[in-house]
Design a protein around this motif. Structure first.
Motif, PDB file in Angstrom:
ATOM      1  N   THR A 182       0.681  -0.915  -0.176  1.00 51.44           N
ATOM      2  CA  THR A 182      -0.091   0.209   0.444  1.00 51.44           C
ATOM      3  C   THR A 182       0.745   0.678  -0.297  1.00 51.44           C
ATOM      4  OG1 THR A 182       0.142   0.055   2.296  1.00 51.44           O
ATOM      5  CG2 THR A 182      -2.209  -0.840   1.892  1.00 51.44           C
ATOM      6  N   CYS A 183       0.865   2.354  -0.286  1.00 55.58           N
ATOM      7  CA  CYS A 183       0.943   3.336  -0.575  1.00 55.58           C
ATOM      8  C   CYS A 183       0.216   5.058  -0.896  1.00 55.58           C
ATOM      9  CB  CYS A 183       1.987   3.573  -1.918  1.00 55.58           C
ATOM     10  SG  CYS A 183       1.830   2.528  -2.879  1.00 55.58           S
ATOM     11  N   ALA A 184       0.694   5.976  -0.129  1.00 55.42           N
ATOM     12  CA  ALA A 184      -0.721   6.789  -0.467  1.00 55.42           C
ATOM     13  C   ALA A 184      -0.246   8.162  -0.951  1.00 55.42           C
ATOM     14  CB  ALA A 184      -0.836   7.636   1.573  1.00 55.42           C
TER      15      ALA A 184
ATOM     16  N   ALA B 185      -1.619   9.569  -7.902  1.00 53.91           N
ATOM     17  CA  ALA B 185      -1.548   7.685  -7.761  1.00 53.91           C
ATOM     18  C   ALA B 185      -1.961   7.114  -9.367  1.00 53.91           C
ATOM     19  CB  ALA B 185      -2.755   7.976  -6.583  1.00 53.91           C
TER      20      ALA B 185
ATOM     21  N   ASP C 175      -9.567   9.424  -0.787  1.00 55.85           N
ATOM     22  CA  ASP C 175      -8.989   9.992   0.595  1.00 55.85           C
ATOM     23  C   ASP C 175     -10.423   9.534   1.570  1.00 55.85           C
ATOM     24  OD1 ASP C 175     -10.443  11.991  -0.824  1.00 55.85           O
ATOM     25  OD2 ASP C 175      -9.947  13.602   0.665  1.00 55.85           O
TER      26      ASP C 175
ATOM     27  N   MET D  90     -10.459   5.940   2.208  1.00 54.15           N
ATOM     28  CA  MET D  90      -9.681   5.583   3.078  1.00 54.15           C
ATOM     29  C   MET D  90     -10.260   5.679   4.361  1.00 54.15           C
ATOM     30  SD  MET D  90      -6.900   3.725   1.727  1.00 54.15           S
ATOM     31  CE  MET D  90      -6.335   3.550   3.075  1.00 54.15           C
TER      32      MET D  90
ATOM     33  N   CYS E  69      -4.248   3.231   8.670  1.00 49.88           N
ATOM     34  CA  CYS E  69      -3.892   4.189   6.609  1.00 49.88           C
ATOM     35  C   CYS E  69      -3.864   5.572   6.818  1.00 49.88           C
ATOM     36  CB  CYS E  69      -4.321   3.442   5.630  1.00 49.88           C
ATOM     37  SG  CYS E  69      -3.764   1.904   5.112  1.00 49.88           S
ATOM     38  N   SER E  70      -3.146   5.979   6.000  1.00 44.69           N
ATOM     39  CA  SER E  70      -2.501   8.186   5.820  1.00 44.69           C
ATOM     40  C   SER E  70      -4.203   7.739   4.831  1.00 44.69           C
ATOM     41  CB  SER E  70      -1.846   7.916   4.969  1.00 44.69           C
ATOM     42  OG  SER E  70      -0.682   7.514   5.092  1.00 44.69           O
TER      43      SER E  70
ATOM     44  N   THR F 264      -4.568   5.786  -2.176  1.00 45.60           N
ATOM     45  CA  THR F 264      -4.081   5.343  -1.680  1.00 45.60           C
ATOM     46  C   THR F 264      -4.328   4.718  -3.042  1.00 45.60           C
ATOM     47  OG1 THR F 264      -4.327   5.471   0.200  1.00 45.60           O
ATOM     48  CG2 THR F 264      -3.290   3.476  -0.091  1.00 45.60           C
TER      49      THR F 264
ATOM     50  N   THR G  52       6.187   4.047  -7.480  1.00 48.23           N
ATOM     51  CA  THR G  52       5.719   4.867  -7.283  1.00 48.23           C
ATOM     52  C   THR G  52       6.152   6.512  -6.087  1.00 48.23           C
ATOM     53  OG1 THR G  52       5.781   4.049  -4.879  1.00 48.23           O
ATOM     54  CG2 THR G  52       3.769   3.198  -6.597  1.00 48.23           C
TER      55      THR G  52
ATOM     56  N   ALA H   3       4.447   9.363  -3.841  1.00 49.66           N
ATOM     57  CA  ALA H   3       4.199   8.662  -2.587  1.00 49.66           C
ATOM     58  C   ALA H   3       4.469   8.572  -1.585  1.00 49.66           C
ATOM     59  CB  ALA H   3       4.413   7.258  -3.449  1.00 49.66           C
TER      60      ALA H   3
ATOM     61  N   HIS I 181       4.673   7.204   2.710  1.00 53.47           N
ATOM     62  CA  HIS I 181       4.073   5.912   3.956  1.00 53.47           C
ATOM     63  C   HIS I 181       3.950   3.720   2.941  1.00 53.47           C
ATOM     64  CE1 HIS I 181       2.320   8.250   6.808  1.00 53.47           C
ATOM     65  NE2 HIS I 181       3.132   8.281   6.571  1.00 53.47           N
TER      66      HIS I 181
END
Length: 508
Positions: free
Chosen positions: A274-276, A283, A305, A308, A319-320, A324, A347, A352, A354
């Protein structure tokens, strides 16, 4: 079939129907209900209001009158007898699986008999060497994969809800794994279909399990996907692709009573990442760049957002709250390490933060459970409100443009909504929250949905990537395929269903 062709000329396309089997109060006559019971048994027929209402809607906001009766056949012979009985008496037929559709596909717009196929839930045949399985319509994709757990094979098409496999065929379902393994269209080898008059059709021939018209060299998947193509999926160029005709037909051409499906080798190892991102654009740009770099992702999901935030609250994630990506990779341990590193580099080049990964089955399951529960998580943001879901699909190159614009449209319309989807194949969903007591808000939601569909069409996409047409997108279908396309579909419908009794009011 010859009888149907002759009837087409006599009855016309969709004539007014008087339902000679109905009583004066608009209900099925007592004699007709008794005839249904004679086919399936009294305990497998219900005219109770609560049961009928339960079968008169799916997960969508589309509502209409319930069916006049619900029946539960136990085998294909009973389905054939029911179809012949209803068709001969001019009574509409509505197939029903698990009721998880999102476009009103099970609504009984003209009443009739709902045929619930969930009691036919056997796995009829498993061919390990040929990578294929034959299932009845009551088998769900989770039940099938549970059955396959120790075989080294699996069925990867996963729409999120525990839908019935034949229902997934009927709607042309897709899901999170489509970027690597394809949709239902690429994974159906043969179908057993009861036609409106009760005749039985095997679309690729009785007992056959190859892919009509397709082989390795013409597979839709990119070269790095070819190891996922099952060696047992032989090709055929014999005649018209009748199997493909019924995939996505939404119960308007016949009742699917068995499906032969293509299986795949279970991956040796799996890792989720996963990445924000700071923006929707970043994204989605990462998604495009990952695909252009031929990184072999099995899943690549976008959650905005709003989604999430809802998932954090509903599934106890940490998670942020930012746009994402959820990614999944399948392969050997060494292969996964290389691809994970490449994806992280791409990413991070797009801003990106996190970036994290998980190999343990428990953590992977927790993340995907949160993703699959996003519908309910978003609904929980505004208790008492109803959810309206719509989906579109566009070429990958146009994905950043339409996602950014859709986000702006939601703000401009003052709507509460979330955006998420299977962006690896250009497909995404909008989940909108609507006050059922506010007709003006509902009007804005419907206007937004139509705008989104037309925006996708303008970008050479489609008005639906996996939900289907159902009741809600018939006008958009006309705009998508054009006058000649619609007329061709109507002629096919008239030939197979000259009385217009198979799930009327849907698609066309």
């Amino acid at each position: 079939m010859a009888n149907l062709l002759r009837a087409a000329a006599t009855w016309g396309l969709f004539p007014w129907r008087g339902y000679c089997s109905r009583g004066t109060q608009g209900e099925l006559s007592k004699g007709f209900v008794e005839a249904l019971k004679a086919v399936v048994g009294s305990s497998h027929v219900s005219t109770a209001v609560a049961v009928r209402e339960q079968h008169g809607h799916d997960e969508s906001m589309h509502r209409c009158q319930p069916p006049d009766a619900v029946v539960w056949p136990q085998n294909v012979e009973q389905v054939s007898q029911l179809a012949a009985l209803c068709y001969g008496q001019g009574v509409p037929i509505i197939p029903f699986g698990t009721g998880t559709g999102l476009e009103g596909g099970v609504c009984a717009v003209q009443g009739g008999v709902c045929i619930n196929l969930t009691h036919m839930d056997k796995i009829l045949e498993l061919n390990l060497e040929d990578f294929s399985v034959v299932v009845e319509p009551g088998v769900t994709h989770k039940a099938l994969n549970t059955h396959l757990r120790d075989s080294g094979l699996w069925f990867p098409v996963d729409p999120g809800a525990d839908a019935s496999l034949c229902g997934m065929v009927a709607t042309g379902a897709s899901g999170t794994n489509a970027v690597r393994y394809g949709t239902m269209r690429e994974n159906v080898l043969n179908l057993e279909v009861v036609l409106p008059g009760g005749e039985l059709l095997h679309t690729a021939g009785l007992g056959r399990h190859f892919r009509p018209g397709l082989g390795l060299e013409t597979d839709r998947l990119r070269p790095w996907h070819l190891p996922c193509v099952s060696p047992g999926s032989r090709k055929s160029a014999a005649g018209y692709n009748l199997t493909g005709l019924f995939v996505g037909s939404e119960g308007t051409l016949g009742l699917i009573t068995a499906a032969t499906l293509r299986l795949h080798p279970a991956p040796e190892a799996t890792v989720v990442a996963t990445c924000a991102f700071p923006s929707v654009q970043a994204a989605v740009d990462s998604t495009v760049h990952i695909l252009q770099a031929a990184v072999p992702v099995a899943r690549i999901e976008f959650l905005d957002d709003v989604t999430m935030d809802a998932c954090n609250k509903h599934s106890q994630l940490n998670c942020s709250v930012a746009p994402t990506l959820f990614l999944e990779f399948h392969g050997s341990e060494q292969f996964l390490a290389e691809q994970l590193q490449r994806a992280e580099e791409i990413t991070q080049d797009n801003g990106a933060f996190h970036f994290s990964s998980a190999k343990e089955a428990e953590e992977r399951s927790r993340l995907w459970a949160a993703r699959h529960s996003a519908w309910y998580a978003v609904l929980a943001l505004r208790p008492g409100y109803k959810g309206y879901s719509t989906d579109v699909c566009v070429p990958i190159s146009r994905l950043p443009e339409i996602l950014v614009q859709t986000k702006e449209d939601l703000k401009a319309q003052g709507l509460t909504g979330a955006i998420l989807g299977h962006v690896g194949d250009g497909n995404f969903h909008c989940l909108l929250l609507v006050d059922p007591e506010d007709p003006e808000e509902l009007h804005r939601v419907m206007a937004f949905s139509e705008l989104l569909g037309r925006r996708a069409l303008a970008l050479h996409g489609t008005c639906t990537g996996e939900h289907g047409i159902g009741l809600g997108k018939r006008q958009l279908l006309q705009e998508e395929v054009g006058a000649v396309g619609m007329e061709t579909m109507r002629r096919l419908k008239a030939m197979l269903d000259p009385r217009g009794l198979m799930n009327p009011g849907k698609v066309l």
